[in-house]
Design a protein around this motif. Structure first.
Motif, PDB file in Angstrom:
ATOM      1  N   ILE A  66       0.845  -1.196   0.000  1.00 11.29           N
ATOM      2  CA  ILE A  66       0.000   0.000   0.000  1.00 11.29           C
ATOM      3  C   ILE A  66       0.882   1.248   0.000  1.00 11.29           C
ATOM      4  O   ILE A  66       0.624   2.207  -0.728  1.00 11.29           O
ATOM      5  CB  ILE A  66      -0.960  -0.001   1.208  1.00 11.29           C
ATOM      6  N   GLY A  67       1.929   1.240   0.810  1.00 10.06           N
ATOM      7  CA  GLY A  67       2.866   2.366   0.846  1.00 10.06           C
ATOM      8  C   GLY A  67       3.481   2.638  -0.514  1.00 10.06           C
ATOM      9  O   GLY A  67       3.653   3.791  -0.913  1.00 10.06           O
ATOM     10  N   ALA A  68       3.799   1.569  -1.229  1.00  8.49           N
ATOM     11  CA  ALA A  68       4.379   1.726  -2.563  1.00  8.49           C
ATOM     12  C   ALA A  68       3.383   2.380  -3.516  1.00  8.49           C
ATOM     13  O   ALA A  68       3.748   3.230  -4.334  1.00  8.49           O
ATOM     14  CB  ALA A  68       4.835   0.376  -3.101  1.00  8.49           C
ATOM     15  N   TRP A  69       2.106   2.005  -3.414  1.00  6.16           N
ATOM     16  CA  TRP A  69       1.084   2.646  -4.257  1.00  6.16           C
ATOM     17  C   TRP A  69       0.916   4.114  -3.893  1.00  6.16           C
ATOM     18  O   TRP A  69       0.701   4.962  -4.769  1.00  6.16           O
ATOM     19  CB  TRP A  69      -0.243   1.890  -4.188  1.00  6.16           C
ATOM     20  N   LEU A  70       1.045   4.453  -2.607  1.00  3.29           N
ATOM     21  CA  LEU A  70       0.993   5.861  -2.210  1.00  3.29           C
ATOM     22  C   LEU A  70       2.139   6.640  -2.842  1.00  3.29           C
ATOM     23  O   LEU A  70       1.959   7.776  -3.300  1.00  3.29           O
ATOM     24  CB  LEU A  70       1.039   5.995  -0.682  1.00  3.29           C
ATOM     25  N   VAL A  71       3.311   6.029  -2.894  1.00  2.00           N
ATOM     26  CA  VAL A  71       4.468   6.659  -3.520  1.00  2.00           C
ATOM     27  C   VAL A  71       4.222   6.855  -5.023  1.00  2.00           C
ATOM     28  O   VAL A  71       4.541   7.909  -5.575  1.00  2.00           O
ATOM     29  CB  VAL A  71       5.748   5.838  -3.238  1.00  2.00           C
ATOM     30  N   VAL A  72       3.641   5.862  -5.681  1.00  2.00           N
ATOM     31  CA  VAL A  72       3.320   5.990  -7.109  1.00  2.00           C
ATOM     32  C   VAL A  72       2.315   7.129  -7.312  1.00  2.00           C
ATOM     33  O   VAL A  72       2.483   7.963  -8.217  1.00  2.00           O
ATOM     34  CB  VAL A  72       2.781   4.657  -7.686  1.00  2.00           C
ATOM     35  N   ILE A  73       1.290   7.173  -6.465  1.00  2.00           N
ATOM     36  CA  ILE A  73       0.276   8.228  -6.565  1.00  2.00           C
ATOM     37  C   ILE A  73       0.906   9.598  -6.342  1.00  2.00           C
ATOM     38  O   ILE A  73       0.509  10.582  -6.963  1.00  2.00           O
ATOM     39  CB  ILE A  73      -0.877   7.956  -5.566  1.00  2.00           C
ATOM     40  N   PHE A  74       1.901   9.674  -5.485  1.00  2.00           N
ATOM     41  CA  PHE A  74       2.650  10.914  -5.269  1.00  2.00           C
ATOM     42  C   PHE A  74       3.494  11.267  -6.491  1.00  2.00           C
ATOM     43  O   PHE A  74       3.482  12.406  -6.957  1.00  2.00           O
ATOM     44  CB  PHE A  74       3.543  10.759  -4.028  1.00  2.00           C
ATOM     45  N   LEU A  75       4.227  10.290  -7.001  1.00  2.70           N
ATOM     46  CA  LEU A  75       5.227  10.560  -8.033  1.00  2.70           C
ATOM     47  C   LEU A  75       4.652  10.934  -9.399  1.00  2.70           C
ATOM     48  O   LEU A  75       5.220  11.790 -10.081  1.00  2.70           O
ATOM     49  CB  LEU A  75       6.155   9.353  -8.203  1.00  2.70           C
ATOM     50  N   ILE A  76       3.580  10.307  -9.812  1.00  3.37           N
ATOM     51  CA  ILE A  76       3.090  10.555 -11.175  1.00  3.37           C
ATOM     52  C   ILE A  76       2.720  12.020 -11.395  1.00  3.37           C
ATOM     53  O   ILE A  76       3.272  12.656 -12.298  1.00  3.37           O
ATOM     54  CB  ILE A  76       1.966   9.575 -11.551  1.00  3.37           C
ATOM     55  N   PRO A  77       1.826  12.611 -10.586  1.00  4.95           N
ATOM     56  CA  PRO A  77       1.513  14.020 -10.852  1.00  4.95           C
ATOM     57  C   PRO A  77       2.687  14.964 -10.590  1.00  4.95           C
ATOM     58  O   PRO A  77       2.866  15.948 -11.309  1.00  4.95           O
ATOM     59  CB  PRO A  77       0.335  14.317  -9.926  1.00  4.95           C
ATOM     60  N   VAL A  78       3.493  14.665  -9.570  1.00  5.39           N
ATOM     61  CA  VAL A  78       4.644  15.522  -9.285  1.00  5.39           C
ATOM     62  C   VAL A  78       5.613  15.513 -10.466  1.00  5.39           C
ATOM     63  O   VAL A  78       6.111  16.560 -10.887  1.00  5.39           O
ATOM     64  CB  VAL A  78       5.349  15.083  -7.982  1.00  5.39           C
ATOM     65  N   THR A  79       5.861  14.348 -11.007  1.00  3.45           N
ATOM     66  CA  THR A  79       6.780  14.221 -12.138  1.00  3.45           C
ATOM     67  C   THR A  79       6.271  14.996 -13.343  1.00  3.45           C
ATOM     68  O   THR A  79       7.031  15.739 -13.980  1.00  3.45           O
ATOM     69  CB  THR A  79       6.980  12.736 -12.492  1.00  3.45           C
ATOM     70  N   LEU A  80       5.004  14.849 -13.642  1.00  5.71           N
ATOM     71  CA  LEU A  80       4.430  15.520 -14.813  1.00  5.71           C
ATOM     72  C   LEU A  80       4.285  17.028 -14.617  1.00  5.71           C
ATOM     73  O   LEU A  80       4.459  17.793 -15.566  1.00  5.71           O
ATOM     74  CB  LEU A  80       3.081  14.894 -15.163  1.00  5.71           C
ATOM     75  N   ALA A  81       3.993  17.463 -13.405  1.00  2.02           N
ATOM     76  CA  ALA A  81       3.769  18.888 -13.160  1.00  2.02           C
ATOM     77  C   ALA A  81       5.055  19.666 -12.916  1.00  2.02           C
ATOM     78  O   ALA A  81       5.156  20.834 -13.305  1.00  2.02           O
ATOM     79  CB  ALA A  81       2.828  19.074 -11.967  1.00  2.02           C
ATOM     80  N   MET A  82       6.029  19.034 -12.289  1.00  2.92           N
ATOM     81  CA  MET A  82       7.203  19.777 -11.838  1.00  2.92           C
ATOM     82  C   MET A  82       8.445  19.597 -12.703  1.00  2.92           C
ATOM     83  O   MET A  82       9.395  20.370 -12.563  1.00  2.92           O
ATOM     84  CB  MET A  82       7.541  19.368 -10.392  1.00  2.92           C
ATOM     85  N   HIS A  83       8.454  18.626 -13.559  1.00  4.50           N
ATOM     86  CA  HIS A  83       9.674  18.347 -14.331  1.00  4.50           C
ATOM     87  C   HIS A  83       9.394  18.318 -15.830  1.00  4.50           C
ATOM     88  O   HIS A  83       9.793  17.391 -16.535  1.00  4.50           O
ATOM     89  CB  HIS A  83      10.311  17.051 -13.846  1.00  4.50           C
ATOM     90  N   LYS A  84       8.728  19.356 -16.319  1.00  7.07           N
ATOM     91  CA  LYS A  84       8.328  19.451 -17.734  1.00  7.07           C
ATOM     92  C   LYS A  84       9.511  19.921 -18.584  1.00  7.07           C
ATOM     93  O   LYS A  84       9.529  21.038 -19.086  1.00  7.07           O
ATOM     94  CB  LYS A  84       7.138  20.395 -17.868  1.00  7.07           C
ATOM     95  N   PHE A  85      10.486  19.056 -18.734  1.00  8.43           N
ATOM     96  CA  PHE A  85      11.708  19.409 -19.458  1.00  8.43           C
ATOM     97  C   PHE A  85      11.435  19.761 -20.918  1.00  8.43           C
ATOM     98  O   PHE A  85      12.167  20.523 -21.532  1.00  8.43           O
ATOM     99  CB  PHE A  85      12.739  18.280 -19.360  1.00  8.43           C
ATOM    100  N   TRP A  86      10.363  19.204 -21.476  1.00  7.47           N
ATOM    101  CA  TRP A  86      10.039  19.415 -22.877  1.00  7.47           C
ATOM    102  C   TRP A  86       9.580  20.845 -23.172  1.00  7.47           C
ATOM    103  O   TRP A  86       9.573  21.255 -24.319  1.00  7.47           O
ATOM    104  CB  TRP A  86       8.962  18.428 -23.335  1.00  7.47           C
ATOM    105  N   GLY A  87       9.242  21.607 -22.163  1.00  6.62           N
ATOM    106  CA  GLY A  87       8.765  22.970 -22.374  1.00  6.62           C
ATOM    107  C   GLY A  87       9.762  24.037 -21.971  1.00  6.62           C
ATOM    108  O   GLY A  87       9.404  25.201 -21.854  1.00  6.62           O
ATOM    109  N   ILE A  88      11.015  23.659 -21.762  1.00  8.05           N
ATOM    110  CA  ILE A  88      12.032  24.606 -21.292  1.00  8.05           C
ATOM    111  C   ILE A  88      13.003  24.903 -22.420  1.00  8.05           C
ATOM    112  O   ILE A  88      13.580  23.991 -23.014  1.00  8.05           O
ATOM    113  CB  ILE A  88      12.781  24.032 -20.069  1.00  8.05           C
ATOM    114  N   SER A  89      13.188  26.200 -22.700  1.00  6.87           N
ATOM    115  CA  SER A  89      14.074  26.582 -23.808  1.00  6.87           C
ATOM    116  C   SER A  89      15.542  26.606 -23.396  1.00  6.87           C
ATOM    117  O   SER A  89      16.419  26.338 -24.221  1.00  6.87           O
ATOM    118  CB  SER A  89      13.663  27.949 -24.364  1.00  6.87           C
ATOM    119  N   ASP A  90      15.834  26.907 -22.147  1.00  4.63           N
ATOM    120  CA  ASP A  90      17.220  26.917 -21.666  1.00  4.63           C
ATOM    121  C   ASP A  90      17.733  25.476 -21.611  1.00  4.63           C
ATOM    122  O   ASP A  90      17.198  24.646 -20.874  1.00  4.63           O
ATOM    123  CB  ASP A  90      17.276  27.565 -20.281  1.00  4.63           C
ATOM    124  N   GLN A  91      18.772  25.198 -22.390  1.00  3.35           N
ATOM    125  CA  GLN A  91      19.293  23.822 -22.529  1.00  3.35           C
ATOM    126  C   GLN A  91      19.740  23.220 -21.197  1.00  3.35           C
ATOM    127  O   GLN A  91      19.485  22.061 -20.914  1.00  3.35           O
ATOM    128  CB  GLN A  91      20.476  23.816 -23.507  1.00  3.35           C
TER     129      GLN A  91
END
Length: 128
Positions: A66-91
């Motif tokens: 269950i703890g592992a699923w909580l971590v997955v639930i945490f990581l998916i939106p955080v990864t997509l919202a906070m690490h949008k490398f595809w939208g950054i112009s600075d290399q």
């Protein structure tokens, strides 16, 4: 060799316990708001709670699946919202965010292993 899964759980869980404590306290809310996260102050604290509870569960080996699923639930939106490398112009910034994105993808993979296989020996879940 029963200690190997225990060491793996400890090392894996530390990032979630440490960052969870910080996020529950509100650390990172300004960065999240700047990244476009709505209600960042609340969302960061909720995300921190997921990370902290999931990380402690894995660390202790108590209800680790269950703890592992909580971590997955945490990581998916955080990864997509906070690490949008595809939208950054600075290399350089894009490269850093891609590294963080891929780190989180790897952590999701590790969490999925725990969700499937459980905590392993030397855990509360497997105490006989």
């Amino acid at each position: 060799m029963k200690i190997v899964p225990l060491l793996g759980r400890i090392l894996f869980a530390l990032i979630f316990v440490m960052s969870g404590i910080n996020h529950v306290g509100g650390a990172g809310a300004d960065y999240a708001a700047a990244s476009g996260v709505p209600a960042a102050n609340i969302m960061v604290r909720l995300a921190g709670l997921l990370a902290l509870v999931g990380g402690l569960s894995i660390l202790l080996g108590y209800k680790a699946r269950i703890g592992a699923w909580l971590v997955v639930i945490f990581l998916i939106p955080v990864t997509l919202a906070m690490h949008k490398f595809w939208g950054i112009s600075d290399q350089m910034a894009a490269q850093m965010q891609m590294a963080m994105f891929m780190k989180n993808v790897a952590l999701i993979g590790g969490a999925l292993f725990i969700a499937y296989f459980g905590a392993g020996p030397l855990s509360i879940d497997n105490k006989s």
